[in-house]
Enzyme design. Structure first.
Site, mmCIF file in Angstrom:
data_model
loop_
_atom_site.group_PDB
_atom_site.id
_atom_site.type_symbol
_atom_site.label_atom_id
_atom_site.label_comp_id
_atom_site.label_asym_id
_atom_site.label_seq_id
_atom_site.Cartn_x
_atom_site.Cartn_y
_atom_site.Cartn_z
ATOM 1 N N LYS A 67 -28.149 -22.680 -25.608
ATOM 2 C CA LYS A 67 -29.607 -22.833 -25.514
ATOM 3 C C LYS A 67 -30.196 -22.161 -24.276
ATOM 4 C CE LYS A 67 -29.340 -26.962 -28.323
ATOM 5 N NZ LYS A 67 -28.789 -28.308 -28.287
ATOM 6 N N SER A 111 -31.612 -31.524 -25.030
ATOM 7 C CA SER A 111 -30.810 -30.538 -25.765
ATOM 8 C C SER A 111 -31.077 -30.605 -27.259
ATOM 9 C CB SER A 111 -29.314 -30.742 -25.485
ATOM 10 O OG SER A 111 -28.570 -29.596 -25.792
ATOM 11 N N LYS A 144 -27.425 -26.650 -17.540
ATOM 12 C CA LYS A 144 -27.329 -27.054 -18.938
ATOM 13 C C LYS A 144 -25.994 -27.714 -19.215
ATOM 14 C CE LYS A 144 -29.117 -27.384 -23.018
ATOM 15 N NZ LYS A 144 -28.319 -28.621 -23.204
ATOM 16 N N SER A 167 -23.821 -26.285 -26.411
ATOM 17 C CA SER A 167 -25.262 -26.163 -26.147
ATOM 18 C C SER A 167 -25.616 -25.307 -24.944
ATOM 19 C CB SER A 167 -25.885 -27.551 -25.984
ATOM 20 O OG SER A 167 -26.014 -28.181 -27.236
#
Length: 291
Positions: A82, A138, A242, A79
């Site tokens: 992202k 997320s 993140k 992720s």
């Protein structure tokens, strides 16, 4: 005669040891004294032991690389993908644009076992709220909705992601979707160094920085509550960035902090113990701050 000279030399040394007086015989030892001190200082600034298949720490203010463990190795980043999704949306969308969630957005996340923001089909949210849904819990559902609208279409959005990666000089990065989930036709990849560069660029945007630095967010209408999956935010100067995890990527983390006039950015990829990411990142930030 030589025996008397030897005896005299021994007596001088003995006298110097007792009185603290200078002696040519002791001078070399005194000159050598700083050696161990320099060695200890070097050890104090040696990088700490780190876990993960790839780890990178960078002082983005000076451009100095502080730690490099396979930072150029290509691997899936889960992720952390992202970050690029958010970067493109912030570049192309208005924050007040309204996006209607479709069943396909929710179904995509469910079918691929992705993390979600629990978005409801038919709900309409402004882009700035969907960015919280994307970056805090997320949400793969949020990623799909944003990619669908601003591609237009998910394939078109992925093309934009890869074109943007080239523009930014992320030459060891390939995206196959907007969320980092594994696919039947292969995963995307990047490197710890490329992801650190992307984090630095994205953090220049005050909206991105604000969102990734937020621990909890409720939408204005109260329909949704989202909590950040990043456990680093309680640390001094922490500003995101993140988290991510898949079976192929392991546990990943992009982290950053502003300390002592320096912006420190780090990436951990391929960790096999989820909670150890936080300890490693905290240790690295403290070590870099004390250098």
């Amino acid at each position: 005669m030589s025996a008397r000279k030897l005896s005299l030399g021994v007596s001088i040394v003995a006298f110097a040891l007792v009185t603290g007086g200078a002696s040519p015989v002791l001078a070399p030892a005194a000159l050598a004294a700083p050696g161990p001190a320099r060695h200890l200082s070097t050890l104090a600034y040696a990088p700490p032991q780190v876990h993960g298949r790839a780890v990178y720490l960078w002082d983005a203010t000076t451009g100095k690389e502080l730690l490099d463990k396979q930072a150029g190795k290509r691997m899936p980043v889960a992720s952390l993908t992202k970050m690029m999704t958010a970067y493109i949306v912030l570049r192309e969308a208005n924050l007040d644009d309204e996006v209607t969630i479709k069943r396909e957005d929710v179904q995509y996340a469910e079918d691929n076992d992705g993390t979600t923001a629990d978005l409801e089909p038919g709900d309409t949210l402004p882009v700035h709220e969907l960015l919280y849904a994307l970056l805090l819990p997320s949400g793969a559902d949020a990623a799909h909705a944003l990619a669908r609208v601003y591609g237009p279409g998910v394939p078109g959005f992925v093309d934009k992601m890869n074109a943007t990666a080239r523009q930014l000089g992320l030459n060891d990065t390939l995206y196959v979707n907007a969320d980092g989930l594994p696919t039947s036709h292969g995963d995307g990849y990047s490197t710890a160094r490329d992801q650190a560069k992307l984090a630095e660029i994205a953090l220049r945007n005050p909206v991105f920085k604000k969102i990734t630095s937020t621990s909890h967010h409720s939408t204005e209408d109260g329909r949704y509550d989202w909590y950040n999956t990043n456990h680093m935010l309680g640390l001094p100067g922490a500003i995101g960035v993140k988290t991510g995890s898949t079976n192929a990527a392991g546990f990943c983390l992009a982290f950053a902090a502003d300390r002592g006039g320096h912006r420190l950015i780090g990436i951990i990829l391929g960790e096999n113990v989820a909670n150890r990411r936080w300890d490693t990142a905290e240790t690295l930030l403290d070590w870099a701050s004390d250098r």
